[in-house]
Scaffold this active site. Structure first.
Site, PDB file in Angstrom:
ATOM      1  CG  ASN A   1      89.841  51.225 -59.188  1.00  0.00           C
ATOM      2  OD1 ASN A   1      90.891  51.495 -58.960  1.00  0.00           O
ATOM      3  ND2 ASN A   1      89.294  50.729 -60.100  1.00  0.00           N
TER       4      ASN A   1
ATOM      5  CG  ASP B   1      88.127  54.268 -63.756  1.00  0.00           C
ATOM      6  OD1 ASP B   1      88.844  55.450 -64.317  1.00  0.00           O
ATOM      7  OD2 ASP B   1      88.560  53.541 -62.869  1.00  0.00           O
TER       8      ASP B   1
ATOM      9  N   GLY C   1      76.799  53.486 -59.673  1.00  0.00           N
ATOM     10  CA  GLY C   1      77.026  52.372 -60.471  1.00  0.00           C
ATOM     11  C   GLY C   1      77.343  51.007 -59.797  1.00  0.00           C
TER      12      GLY C   1
HETATM   13  N1  AR6 Z   1      79.224  59.313 -68.549  1.00  0.00           N
HETATM   14  C1  AR6 Z   1      78.388  59.749 -67.478  1.00  0.00           C
HETATM   15  N2  AR6 Z   1      78.140  58.865 -66.571  1.00  0.00           N
HETATM   16  C2  AR6 Z   1      78.692  57.359 -66.661  1.00  0.00           C
HETATM   17  C3  AR6 Z   1      79.250  57.091 -67.706  1.00  0.00           C
HETATM   18  C4  AR6 Z   1      79.538  58.162 -68.599  1.00  0.00           C
HETATM   19  N3  AR6 Z   1      80.249  57.910 -69.823  1.00  0.00           N
HETATM   20  N4  AR6 Z   1      79.267  55.617 -67.794  1.00  0.00           N
HETATM   21  C5  AR6 Z   1      78.702  55.321 -66.659  1.00  0.00           C
HETATM   22  N5  AR6 Z   1      78.173  56.345 -65.980  1.00  0.00           N
HETATM   23  P1  AR6 Z   1      80.184  53.790 -62.065  1.00  0.00           P
HETATM   24  P2  AR6 Z   1      80.966  53.883 -59.140  1.00  0.00           P
HETATM   25  C6  AR6 Z   1      77.498  56.374 -64.911  1.00  0.00           C
HETATM   26  O1  AR6 Z   1      80.151  52.256 -62.002  1.00  0.00           O
HETATM   27  O2  AR6 Z   1      79.745  53.387 -58.801  1.00  0.00           O
HETATM   28  C7  AR6 Z   1      84.759  51.519 -62.093  1.00  0.00           C
HETATM   29  O3  AR6 Z   1      85.305  50.115 -62.264  1.00  0.00           O
HETATM   30  C8  AR6 Z   1      76.648  55.111 -64.375  1.00  0.00           C
HETATM   31  O4  AR6 Z   1      75.592  54.853 -65.168  1.00  0.00           O
HETATM   32  O5  AR6 Z   1      81.175  54.139 -63.373  1.00  0.00           O
HETATM   33  O6  AR6 Z   1      81.698  54.999 -58.237  1.00  0.00           O
HETATM   34  C9  AR6 Z   1      85.800  51.997 -61.124  1.00  0.00           C
HETATM   35  O7  AR6 Z   1      87.293  51.696 -61.445  1.00  0.00           O
HETATM   36  C10 AR6 Z   1      76.547  55.470 -62.681  1.00  0.00           C
HETATM   37  O8  AR6 Z   1      75.368  56.102 -62.759  1.00  0.00           O
HETATM   38  O9  AR6 Z   1      81.051  54.170 -60.843  1.00  0.00           O
HETATM   39  C11 AR6 Z   1      85.417  51.479 -59.810  1.00  0.00           C
HETATM   40  O10 AR6 Z   1      85.981  50.336 -59.563  1.00  0.00           O
HETATM   41  C12 AR6 Z   1      77.574  56.520 -62.471  1.00  0.00           C
HETATM   42  O11 AR6 Z   1      78.198  56.809 -63.703  1.00  0.00           O
HETATM   43  C13 AR6 Z   1      84.003  51.635 -59.626  1.00  0.00           C
HETATM   44  O12 AR6 Z   1      83.594  51.501 -61.249  1.00  0.00           O
HETATM   45  C14 AR6 Z   1      78.736  55.709 -61.662  1.00  0.00           C
HETATM   46  O13 AR6 Z   1      79.037  54.357 -62.028  1.00  0.00           O
HETATM   47  C15 AR6 Z   1      83.294  52.743 -59.254  1.00  0.00           C
HETATM   48  O14 AR6 Z   1      82.022  52.406 -59.079  1.00  0.00           O
END
Ligand code: AR6
Length: 169
Positions: free
Chosen positions: A23, A33, A123
């Site tokens: 973020n 993250d 996500g």
């Molecule tokens: N490895 C690969 N993919 C993953 C992992 C992992 N270890 N963990 C989750 N995913 P998100 P966004 C997937 O929510 O939507 C955070 O709080 C997950 O299932 O991580 O861009 C940041 O600080 C999903 O398909 O990112 C921001 O505030 C994908 O990664 C916010 O979330 C992205 O999910 C960003 O949200």
């Protein structure tokens, strides 16, 4: 460019750089993250804090990217980018595509030849996975970059399927 899809945890991926769906604060969060910060160790947060005190006083705008070291990760670098929050009424696809383009541009700057991406914005930020994977694959394939290998890292079976569908198109 060689494009691969490898389901799993991006913090375990052996690539020159892994991309963090961060973020604007760069100070950590949930999802991928949180996992990256936990696996990299507290030096990552310290470097992010230094960026916020120096070159990124107002935070990292969505669609842009910045690199830090990878510390305890197998990857040498983490490229942090900020995806757009999905909104039905406003099309932010250009910003999502920019995350991939800018991450590859930063990868070129640091000399990373292999880069792993999660499904940015798909996500907590609510982007529908089918469209998120389509934008991801198309943007990477059209990018003008010296990166030789891109690894998409879906975290679920559904996401894996959608990456394969997008790549097959
Ligand atoms: N490895 C690969 N993919 C993953 C992992 C992992 N270890 N963990 C989750 N995913 P998100 P966004 C997937 O929510 O939507 C955070 O709080 C997950 O299932 O991580 O861009 C940041 O600080 C999903 O398909 O990112 C921001 O505030 C994908 O990664 C916010 O979330 C992205 O999910 C960003 O949200």
């Amino acid at each position: 460019m060689d494009v691969q899809i490898v389901k799993g945890d991006i913090t375990k991926v052996q690539a020159d750089a892994i991309v963090n769906a961060a973020n604007s604060s760069l100070l950590g969060g949930g999802g991928v993250d949180g996992a990256i910060h936990r696996a990299a160790g507290k030096q990552l947060l310290e470097e992010c804090k230094r960026l916020r005190e120096t070159t990124l006083k107002d935070g990292l705008p969505s669609g842009q990217a910045v690199a830090t070291e990878g510390y305890n990760l197998p990857a040498k670098w983490v490229i942090h980018t900020v995806g757009p929050v999905f909104a039905k009424k406003t099309d932010r696809s250009d910003t999502l595509a920019s995350c991939y383009r800018e991450s590859l541009r930063v990868a070129d700057e640091i000399g990373a030849k292999s880069v792993a991406f999660p499904a940015i914005s798909a996500g907590i930020y609510g982007w529908p996975m089918d469209n998120a994977t389509e934008i991801a694959v198309r943007t990477v394939q059209e990018a003008d970059t010296s990166v030789e290998t891109v690894i998409f890292v879906p975290f679920s079976n559904d996401a894996e399927e959608m990456f394969h569908e997008a790549l097959g198109r």
